[in-house]
Enzyme design. Structure first.
Site, mmCIF file in Angstrom:
data_model
loop_
_atom_site.group_PDB
_atom_site.id
_atom_site.type_symbol
_atom_site.label_atom_id
_atom_site.label_comp_id
_atom_site.label_asym_id
_atom_site.label_seq_id
_atom_site.Cartn_x
_atom_site.Cartn_y
_atom_site.Cartn_z
ATOM 1 N N GLU A 272 0.828 -1.209 0.000
ATOM 2 C CA GLU A 272 0.000 0.000 0.000
ATOM 3 C C GLU A 272 0.862 1.259 0.000
ATOM 4 O O GLU A 272 0.615 2.199 -0.762
ATOM 5 C CB GLU A 272 -0.918 0.037 1.229
ATOM 6 C CG GLU A 272 -1.803 -1.176 1.379
ATOM 7 C CD GLU A 272 -1.208 -2.261 2.275
ATOM 8 O OE1 GLU A 272 -1.975 -2.863 3.044
ATOM 9 O OE2 GLU A 272 0.006 -2.511 2.220
ATOM 10 N N CYS B 273 0.305 1.521 7.288
ATOM 11 C CA CYS B 273 -0.242 1.786 5.948
ATOM 12 C C CYS B 273 -1.562 2.551 6.050
ATOM 13 O O CYS B 273 -1.840 3.408 5.206
ATOM 14 C CB CYS B 273 -0.419 0.487 5.172
ATOM 15 S SG CYS B 273 1.167 -0.211 4.641
#
Length: 163
Positions: free
Chosen positions: A77, A104
């Site tokens: 991500e 993330c």
């Protein structure tokens, strides 16, 4: 008549994320991510791996022991967010194989991503995933576990003239 067995947008973008995951050198976990605009245009992709300039051969890939991969690996991500090279991600969707961790989640929120589609939530009850869910919820980021109609998509890369 047009074909009726085509894949959905969600299956397409998750397929791109899963294909990106195939680039990961991690021997245990391969995760890919795909960021998509509100107009269904791919903005960026990423996978879990070492930062640019850090050789995959010089850093550890183990999960246990004195030296592990965890201080070094960039998650899919975050890689996808960074690979966007400053493009505006506000209102975008992120497709990822595994529910995002708390670190993330912070990057997802700060970048303006508004929806996260994920396949697996295998760490659902861990403190970091619970923190991630709390932050994403507070920030109004919609999270949806994708249950694709097509669980397997096969890519045949044989040129037509060779078939």
């Amino acid at each position: 008549m047009k074909r009726t067995d085509y894949i959905s947008w969600d299956e397409y973008f998750m397929g791109i994320a899963m294909l990106a995951a195939r680039r990961s050198k991690d021997p245990n976990t391969q995760v890919g991510a795909c960021i998509v605009s509100q107009d269904n245009i791919i903005i960026s992709t990423g996978y879990n791996g070492m930062p640019a300039g850090c050789s995959d051969d010089e850093y550890p890939w183990g999960r246990e022991g004195e030296e592990t991969k965890y201080p070094y690996v960039v998650h899919a991500e975050l890689n996808a967010i960074l690979n966007a090279n400053g493009r505006d991600l506000r209102g975008s969707k992120l497709y990822v194989a595994l529910f995002p961790c708390n670190e993330c989640a912070k990057a997802i929120i700060q970048s303006g991503v508004k929806e996260v589609y994920y396949l697996s939530d295998k760490y659902a009850t861990t403190p970091t995933t619970l923190a991630s869910k709390r932050m994403l919820n507070s920030a109004g980021v919609k999270c949806t576990q994708l249950r694709p109609k097509n669980r397997i998509i096969t890519l045949d890369m044989t040129p037509e003239e060779d078939q």
